[in-house]
Design a protein around this motif. Structure first.
Motif, mmCIF file in Angstrom:
data_model
loop_
_atom_site.group_PDB
_atom_site.id
_atom_site.type_symbol
_atom_site.label_atom_id
_atom_site.label_comp_id
_atom_site.label_asym_id
_atom_site.label_seq_id
_atom_site.Cartn_x
_atom_site.Cartn_y
_atom_site.Cartn_z
ATOM 1 N N ARG A 306 -18.932 11.902 8.628
ATOM 2 C CA ARG A 306 -17.720 11.797 7.809
ATOM 3 C C ARG A 306 -16.806 10.709 8.349
ATOM 4 O O ARG A 306 -16.223 9.973 7.560
ATOM 5 C CB ARG A 306 -16.959 13.139 7.781
ATOM 6 C CG ARG A 306 -17.663 14.115 6.875
ATOM 7 C CD ARG A 306 -16.890 15.378 6.732
ATOM 8 N NE ARG A 306 -17.644 16.356 5.974
ATOM 9 C CZ ARG A 306 -17.192 17.562 5.685
ATOM 10 N NH1 ARG A 306 -15.990 17.935 6.095
ATOM 11 N NH2 ARG A 306 -17.907 18.403 4.982
ATOM 12 N N TYR A 310 -15.496 7.338 6.215
ATOM 13 C CA TYR A 310 -14.061 6.969 6.063
ATOM 14 C C TYR A 310 -13.858 5.502 6.359
ATOM 15 O O TYR A 310 -13.264 4.779 5.575
ATOM 16 C CB TYR A 310 -13.177 7.842 6.981
ATOM 17 C CG TYR A 310 -11.816 7.242 7.199
ATOM 18 C CD1 TYR A 310 -10.871 7.237 6.141
ATOM 19 C CD2 TYR A 310 -11.455 6.623 8.414
ATOM 20 C CE1 TYR A 310 -9.652 6.644 6.320
ATOM 21 C CE2 TYR A 310 -10.235 6.034 8.579
ATOM 22 C CZ TYR A 310 -9.320 6.050 7.536
ATOM 23 O OH TYR A 310 -8.095 5.441 7.706
ATOM 24 N N SER A 596 -10.707 2.728 -7.746
ATOM 25 C CA SER A 596 -11.762 3.618 -7.269
ATOM 26 C C SER A 596 -11.910 3.528 -5.759
ATOM 27 O O SER A 596 -12.084 4.535 -5.076
ATOM 28 C CB SER A 596 -13.049 3.244 -8.012
ATOM 29 O OG SER A 596 -14.144 3.312 -7.188
ATOM 30 N N VAL A 599 -9.302 5.634 -4.122
ATOM 31 C CA VAL A 599 -9.552 7.076 -4.167
ATOM 32 C C VAL A 599 -10.593 7.456 -3.120
ATOM 33 O O VAL A 599 -10.441 8.410 -2.364
ATOM 34 C CB VAL A 599 -10.032 7.472 -5.583
ATOM 35 C CG1 VAL A 599 -10.573 8.908 -5.589
ATOM 36 C CG2 VAL A 599 -8.883 7.359 -6.559
ATOM 37 N N GLN A 600 -11.688 6.687 -3.053
ATOM 38 C CA GLN A 600 -12.757 6.993 -2.111
ATOM 39 C C GLN A 600 -12.244 7.017 -0.666
ATOM 40 O O GLN A 600 -12.604 7.874 0.133
ATOM 41 C CB GLN A 600 -13.889 5.959 -2.246
ATOM 42 C CG GLN A 600 -14.846 6.324 -3.375
ATOM 43 C CD GLN A 600 -15.943 5.310 -3.554
ATOM 44 O OE1 GLN A 600 -15.976 4.313 -2.801
ATOM 45 N NE2 GLN A 600 -16.783 5.543 -4.503
ATOM 46 N N LYS A 601 -11.478 6.052 -0.379
ATOM 47 C CA LYS A 601 -10.947 5.961 0.999
ATOM 48 C C LYS A 601 -10.116 7.196 1.336
ATOM 49 O O LYS A 601 -10.310 7.819 2.374
ATOM 50 C CB LYS A 601 -10.093 4.686 1.109
ATOM 51 C CG LYS A 601 -9.556 4.448 2.519
ATOM 52 C CD LYS A 601 -8.138 3.882 2.446
ATOM 53 C CE LYS A 601 -7.209 4.572 3.452
ATOM 54 N NZ LYS A 601 -5.816 4.343 3.153
ATOM 55 N N GLU A 602 -9.321 7.647 0.385
ATOM 56 C CA GLU A 602 -8.444 8.792 0.661
ATOM 57 C C GLU A 602 -9.261 10.056 0.810
ATOM 58 O O GLU A 602 -9.046 10.864 1.726
ATOM 59 C CB GLU A 602 -7.427 8.949 -0.471
ATOM 60 C CG GLU A 602 -6.247 8.007 -0.265
ATOM 61 C CD GLU A 602 -5.333 7.954 -1.484
ATOM 62 O OE1 GLU A 602 -5.490 8.829 -2.395
ATOM 63 O OE2 GLU A 602 -4.490 7.052 -1.552
ATOM 64 N N ASN A 603 -10.278 10.261 -0.074
ATOM 65 C CA ASN A 603 -11.150 11.438 0.014
ATOM 66 C C ASN A 603 -11.853 11.508 1.367
ATOM 67 O O ASN A 603 -11.904 12.548 2.009
ATOM 68 C CB ASN A 603 -12.225 11.392 -1.084
ATOM 69 C CG ASN A 603 -11.637 11.808 -2.422
ATOM 70 O OD1 ASN A 603 -10.466 12.300 -2.475
ATOM 71 N ND2 ASN A 603 -12.369 11.619 -3.476
ATOM 72 N N ALA A 604 -12.467 10.408 1.777
ATOM 73 C CA ALA A 604 -13.249 10.358 3.020
ATOM 74 C C ALA A 604 -12.334 10.719 4.200
ATOM 75 O O ALA A 604 -12.752 11.473 5.085
ATOM 76 C CB ALA A 604 -13.840 8.960 3.212
ATOM 77 N N GLU A 605 -11.173 10.249 4.161
ATOM 78 C CA GLU A 605 -10.240 10.486 5.262
ATOM 79 C C GLU A 605 -9.905 11.965 5.350
ATOM 80 O O GLU A 605 -9.959 12.573 6.427
ATOM 81 C CB GLU A 605 -8.950 9.672 5.026
ATOM 82 C CG GLU A 605 -8.032 9.721 6.232
ATOM 83 C CD GLU A 605 -6.861 8.744 6.071
ATOM 84 O OE1 GLU A 605 -6.649 8.267 4.935
ATOM 85 O OE2 GLU A 605 -6.209 8.437 7.071
ATOM 86 N N GLN A 606 -9.711 12.583 4.170
ATOM 87 C CA GLN A 606 -9.327 14.001 4.130
ATOM 88 C C GLN A 606 -10.441 14.875 4.662
ATOM 89 O O GLN A 606 -10.253 15.760 5.492
ATOM 90 C CB GLN A 606 -9.006 14.385 2.678
ATOM 91 C CG GLN A 606 -8.185 15.647 2.598
ATOM 92 C CD GLN A 606 -7.869 15.972 1.130
ATOM 93 O OE1 GLN A 606 -8.272 15.239 0.244
ATOM 94 N NE2 GLN A 606 -7.108 17.019 0.892
ATOM 95 N N GLU A 607 -11.700 14.618 4.188
ATOM 96 C CA GLU A 607 -12.842 15.418 4.627
ATOM 97 C C GLU A 607 -13.021 15.342 6.143
ATOM 98 O O GLU A 607 -13.294 16.331 6.830
ATOM 99 C CB GLU A 607 -14.129 14.902 3.939
ATOM 100 C CG GLU A 607 -14.261 15.385 2.512
ATOM 101 C CD GLU A 607 -15.458 14.773 1.819
ATOM 102 O OE1 GLU A 607 -16.241 14.063 2.498
ATOM 103 O OE2 GLU A 607 -15.626 15.006 0.593
#
Lengths: 882, 377
Positions: A306, A310, A596, A599-607
């Protein structure tokens, strides 16, 4: 045998005695035309021999209309060194006298003596027929029957064979044919023509076979019966033994022992199954715990993954943001270029319209000029046409009137010519200086004048000559001439011309003018099809259109400098439009890519953050420790159970429960089988016993013995018949063989004589003879080697020649056998050609060295070269005898 | 003083396939009348028992009628009959005997010795030691058991058996159903009554074959007799008298004919033969046509008086003499055929001989009809 003298009287046409004497030993040629009595003479000779003198069937011998006649034939001949004299009378005074040397015979004795001598028979009733004629029937050839041989030979058969018999010695058998016939009948009753059994032989052969198979069947049944009896004995013995020993009970004992052993092993196996289940659940538990451990290790790896994802997303976002400025610049540039291209297209379109107006204007001007020219030409043609039509009005001539004038002038000319032909012609030649006057008109020199009416010729110094022309219709002619002349003048006046020639020239001119008028009308129609006014209107509307165009053109000023063509301006606009589209799409794509990536960058960071927090918690760490302890405990339990199960399995395997089970089956089956065999045997015994009782009651062996009696009886009868059929077959073959051998011996001398004559006609030919001594096939050299064919296939002429040759051969044979031979030929060989006839004459002449031949003919000229004196029957009749 | 009839080999149900049907029927019938004659003989000779030593029936499966007739024919003698199964009628599991018992055709005075046993005829002073055949053929001596069988003292020990005395009869070497020649001595028998040999024959002082009472084939010596045996008491020598019982005498002659008198001799013998007889004459050698006619005549006469007269001429050559041939008046090619057949018949006794006979017959017929060809011109 030599016939010396024949006398015939009161017989058919020979009312008066006819004598034929001094007959030669060889050929005697007796000729005469048709109906001269040749056939009567032959009939007389036949009647003298063949007919009984008492016969009432000889009416044909009677002269016509003489019911009281006594037809009489007297014959003198030599035979056997003695003179024979026969006088035979029929009908009115029936009598027959024969003297032989010094002996005399009369009546039927005399007739039978002759029949015996010549070899023929008498008819039992009625007139003698060919079947009675025997050898004379063969040697005396009636008119037109020379080619028919087989029947005559058949009728002569017995006499011929008896003659041959005496020639060869006693070789023929008396009644041999009857024996052959009987043997054949008896043989054929038992055998077919191909030697297969029939009748009784076949019947007994079949009967023997049928009985044989019946016998075989009975023997088979008896053998079967005896086998069954033996089996019955064996079965009874076995059954007794089994009843004593009861072998199936021992088997049952063994079964029970095996069953106990097997049940013990079954109990072990139940324990084994239970502990095996415990072991299995222990295995499962261990498996589960180890799975949990593996999951924990998996979460650490996931955390690293993960983090990596990120960093990747954040890099991608940066790359997208950097690309933004370039994309926007391009969009602005593309829109500018598009605006420019659109202006350029508008300008190009305007110039294009202007060029089109100019082109229309030029074309319209050209058209207007042409119209103007056509109008001018049309007006000129209009004027000329009017002039021509005026002239025609003035100088037109009627063609019908012209035709009448021509006719009038022709009639006038014809009348004039006619008048000239009837006019009085004055032809004159005057001395020079001389002159005279005709009706006052002076004439000089040479010339001529025609006068149709009275005229007066005045010759100076001479006087006046008053001439009145002659002719019957002169005055009428004159009248007609003046009438026609008037008519002619009237026609000229109608046409207002002086002469026909003038009228003709006027007509020619009119024809030319009419052509011109037509030409002008055509041209005018061509130039102004709708008339001059329409043409004028067209010109005016053209002028108005020209003004309009000039106005339109003025509204579009000419563009200074170079302008692109319409199509290239349009092309440039299309390119610019596409560029704008592309640039706008690139801008839109960039915007969405940027969003897009963000969004991907923010999701990866959260996970990544979430997982890291969990793995670093205390609860997680204590759970992991407990898991490892549980795993160690479960592994220990498993090893203990494993050892126990293995130990017990060894014990079970050593006891071989499968074999124990098989033993049980085996003992059970043997007991069952033995008991069943016992019961089955008891059943079989009962069945066998009753079957044997039934079969025994049939008395099979007695039946067989009876069948044997019948069979041997049939066999003996069959063998007797077979032996007999073989004997008959042998006998028949032998009889036929010997008979054929005999026939061949009989054939040999005949063949020799046949060959003798035949070779004169066809060198190296051969006529073969069948068993009945009848010539059947001719074999001779032909164009394709040796040719063989039946006699019937030959031509009439050739068959007649073969017939004659055969008869000579028979005659030779009879002569050798010491039998009398006399040959009578009635008009023979008339169908032979000259060459064959010559050969046949040689044959005839040759035969005449051995036999007396009486040859009757109505063609003496054919036989001139026979070297004998012909006897003319007419001449003989002319010299009456007493 | 016990007195009994010894007989054997009745062969009831036998048929005669080689004879004409009526002759065969008469010969078969003679076998039943033979039983009646035996019964009568037993009565006449005051016999106390009749012992039949095997082969009473010719086959196991004779018809019911034959069975009944055979037992019925015994009725004239009411004393005990002992019937022993032989090789033709062995006591098998199913046999002519079991059938007879089932049919209830066996009279009470008839004892069937179906097992090796002693038949008690003590009223007649006799114990019969029976050795029946229980198989068609056996290769052991069934009479051996007699040695150990005990009988009361004072009664005669009579053996009853069917088979071949070993080493005595020329045919019996290695033959089935053997019997020791000294069995009577070894088993202390007063008499051993035997069957199987079809002629009457004494083997030892007290051992006899009776032979068949009615001859049924040509190769029999002394067939057609029954024996009346009289024994004073145990240990006494039996007095055996032979009685003629046969109806037909069977004769078979093989003769070779060489000269005409040979035929005469045969015909004289034929004429002298006691009637009625069954005769089979087999001829060899040569015979002329005259002899053939004479033979035909003599045979025809003999067939009129005897039961059956047969003559086998298949090995006889027909040799016509010159006179024979001349008498046939065969001229021309018929003569040649006769000569050819005559020559063939010299070496061939088959078709040529028959053909010659046929031809001679036809020629003789023709002569007797008077058709000799003279009618032809």
């Amino acid at each position: 045998m030599k016939l010396d003298r024949i006398q015939v009287e009161q017989l058919r046409q020979f009312q008066q005695p006819l004598v034929l004497e001094g007959l030669e030993p060889g050929i005697n040629l007796i000729h005469g035309p048709n109906e001269s009595g040749k056939s009567t003479l032959v009939r007389a000779i036949r009647a003298a021999f063949f007919e009984r003198h008492r016969s009432s069937s000889v009416d044909d011998l009677r002269p016509w209309g003489d019911s009281a006649a006594t037809p009489t034939v007297t014959l003198d001949f030599e035979w056997g060194g003695e003179r024979w004299h026969l006088v035979k009378s029929f009908l009115h005074r029936k009598r027959c006298d024969l003297s032989i040397g010094a002996r005399s015979l009369s009546g039927e004795d005399a007739e039978d003596r002759l029949a015996d001598l010549l070899g023929y028979q008498f008819s039992g009733r009625g007139a003698s027929q060919p079947k009675h004629w025997g050898i004379p029937g063969l040697l005396w050839v009636e008119q037109g029957t020379g080619q028919v041989l087989a029947e005559a030979v058949n009728f002569a058969g017995d006499h011929l064979k008896s003659a041959l018999n005496s020639l060869l010695g006693e070789v023929a058998s008396t009644g041999g044919d009857d024996i052959i016939q009987t043997v054949r009948q008896q043989r054929d009753a038992l055998l077919t023509s191909t030697g297969r059994p029939r009748g009784d032989l076949q019947k007994f052969s079949e009967r023997e076979e049928a009985l044989k198979s019946q016998l075989d069947a009975l023997n088979a049944r008896i053998a079967d019966y005896q086998t069954q009896v033996d089996r019955l004995g064996q079965l009874r013995q076995q059954q007794r033994l089994d009843e004593q020993e009861r072998p199936w009970e021992e088997a049952r004992q063994q079964y029970r022992k095996a069953e106990q052993d097997f049940q013990e092993v079954e109990r072990w196996r139940q324990d084994q199954r239970r502990e095996q289940q415990a072991l299995d659940s222990c295995h499962q538990k261990l498996e589960l715990l180890q799975e949990h451990l593996r999951q924990a290790e998996g979460q650490q790896a996931q955390l690293k993954e993960r983090e990596r994802r990120y960093h990747e997303a954040s890099n991608a976002l940066n790359r997208a943001a950097n690309q933004g400025a370039g994309v926007q610049d391009e969009e602005v540039r593309a829109r500018d270029a598009y605006e420019r291209a659109r202006d350029m297209l508008k300008l190009a379109r305007q110039q294009e319209e202007r060029r089109g107006l100019q082109r229309d204007l030029n074309q319209l001007s050209d058209n207007l000029q042409t119209l103007k020219d056509r109008l001018g030409q049309a007006r000129t043609f209009q004027q000329q046409l009017k002039d021509l039509q005026d002239t025609q009005q003035r100088e037109g001539i009627d063609f019908e009137a012209l035709k009448n004038l021509r006719k009038a002038e022709q009639s006038l000319n014809e009348a004039r010519i006619r008048s000239e032909s009837v006019a009085t012609l004055i032809d004159y030649t005057l001395e020079p200086g001389q002159e005279f006057h005709l009706d006052g008109e002076p004439l000089t020199g040479q010339g001529h004048q025609q006068l149709l009416q009275e005229a007066e010729l005045a010759i100076p110094g001479v006087g006046r000559l008053h001439i009145t022309p002659g002719g019957e219709d002169l005055s009428e002619l004159r009248l007609q001439l003046s009438r026609l002349s008037e008519e002619h003048q009237r026609q000229l006046a109608t046409l207002q011309v002086a002469s026909l020639a003038e009228a003709e020239s006027k007509a020619e001119r009119q024809a030319t003018r009419l052509n011109d008028i037509k030409y002008h009308k055509d041209m005018l129609a061509n130039l102004a099809p709708d008339g001059l006014d329409a043409l004028t209107g067209e010109l005016e509307s053209g002028n108005r259109r020209k003004e309009q165009l000039q106005n339109d053109l003025a509204e579009r000023p000419e563009c200074p400098g170079e302008t692109p063509s319409l199509s290239s301006a349009q092309g440039a606009l299309d390119v610019a439009e596409k560029r704008v589209g592309k640039a706008q799409k690139a801008a839109r794509d960039h915007q969405s890519a940027l969003a897009s990536a963000n969004v991907q960058k923010e999701n990866a960071e959260q996970e990544w953050q979430l997982l890291r927090e969990e793995l670093e918690s205390d609860a997680y760490r204590s759970r992991q420790k407990k898991l490892k302890d549980d795993i160690a405990g479960a592994a220990r339990d498993r090893d203990e159970l494993q050892a126990k199960v293995e130990q017990r399995q060894t014990r079970i395997d050593q006891a071989r429960p499968d074999l124990l089970q098989q033993d049980m089956q085996r003992y059970q089956a043997s007991a069952d089988q033995q008991e069943k065999a016992f019961r089955d045997r008891a059943l079989e015994l009962t069945g066998l016993q009753s079957r044997l009782e039934a079969e025994g009651a049939e008395g099979l062996e007695e039946q067989r013995d009876e069948c044997l009696v019948q069979h041997e009886q049939a066999q003996r009868r069959y063998e007797e018949l077979k032996r007999r059929s073989e004997a008959l077959d042998l006998l028949l073959n032998l009889l036929q063989e010997k008979k054929q051998a005999l026939t061949r011996r009989l054939q040999a001398p005949l063949q020799r004589h046949l060959d003798h004559y035949l070779n004169i006609l066809f060198p190296q030919a051969r006529l073969s003879v069948d068993d009945d001594l009848i010539p059947m096939t001719l074999s001779r050299r032909g164009s394709q080697g040796q040719e063989t064919g039946p006699l019937e296939a030959l031509s009439f002429g050739a068959r007649e020649q073969m017939g004659l040759i055969s008869r000579f051969a028979y005659a030779d044979l009879l002569r050798e056998a010491g039998r009398p031979t006399l040959i009578l030929l009635d008009d023979t060989l008339v169908h032979s050609d000259r060459q064959r006839l010559d050969q046949m004459k040689r044959i005839l002449f040759d035969a005449a060295h051995r036999h007396q031949i009486l040859l009757f003919t109505c063609h003496p000229e054919h036989w001139r070269d026979l070297g004998v004196e012909p006897r003319d029957l007419l001449a003989l009749k002319a010299t009456p005898q007493n | 003083m016990p007195r009994f009839l010894h007989t054997a080999d009745w062969q009831i149900g036998r048929t005669y396939s080689r004879f004409a049907p009526d002759d065969a029927a008469a010969l078969a019938e003679a076998r039943f009348t033979m039983i009646e004659r035996l019964a009568q003989l037993a009565v006449d000779e005051q016999c106390e028992a009749v012992l039949v030593a095997g082969d009473v029936f010719d086959a196991q499966t004779v018809s019911d009628r034959t069975l009944r007739r055979a037992f019925n024919a015994m009725s004239a003698f009411s004393g005990p009959w002992v019937l022993l199964p032989g090789n033709h009628d062995a006591a098998l599991a199913e046999s002519v005997w079991t059938r007879a018992l089932r049919l209830e055709t066996v009279p009470a005075n008839v004892h069937l010795a179906l097992e090796p046993s002693v038949v008690d005829l003590s009223p007649q002073g006799i114990m019969v030691l029976a050795a029946p055949l229980t198989q068609r053929h056996t290769y052991e001596d069934l009479t051996a058991v007699f040695d150990s069988l005990q009988t009361p003292d004072g009664l005669l020990r009579i053996g009853l058996a069917h088979g071949s005395i070993q080493g005595v009869l020329s045919e019996s070497v290695d033959s089935p159903n053997p019997i020791a020649p000294d069995r009577a001595d070894r088993a202390r028998l007063d008499y051993l009554a035997l069957g199987d040999w079809h002629g009457a024959k004494q083997i030892a002082p007290s051992t006899w074959y009776s032979g068949t009472p009615e001859p049924e084939r040509f190769r029999n010596n002394e067939a057609g007799f029954a024996l009346v045996v009289e024994i004073e008491g145990p240990g006494a020598e039996p007095k055996v008298t032979s009685h003629r019982t046969g109806q037909y005498q069977w004769h078979q002659w093989h003769e070779t004919l060489q000269v005409p008198t040979d035929l005469d001799a045969v015909l004289a013998r034929l004429e002298a033969l006691e009637e009625p007889a069954v005769v089979d004459i087999q001829l060899e050698g040569t015979l002329d046509l005259g002899g053939e006619a004479k033979l035909d005549q003599a045979l025809s006469v003999a067939q009129g008086v005897h039961r059956s007269v047969e003559c086998d001429r298949s090995r006889l050559r027909l040799l016509p003499t010159e006179e024979d041939i001349a008498a046939l008046h065969a001229d021309g090619y018929l003569g040649e055929v006769v000569a050819a057949l005559r020559e063939k018949a010299m070496d061939d006794t088959g078709a040529a001989r028959e053909a010659l006979v046929i031809l001679a017959g036809l020629l003789r017929d023709r002569q007797s009809r008077g058709v000799n060809g003279e009618g032809n011109p």
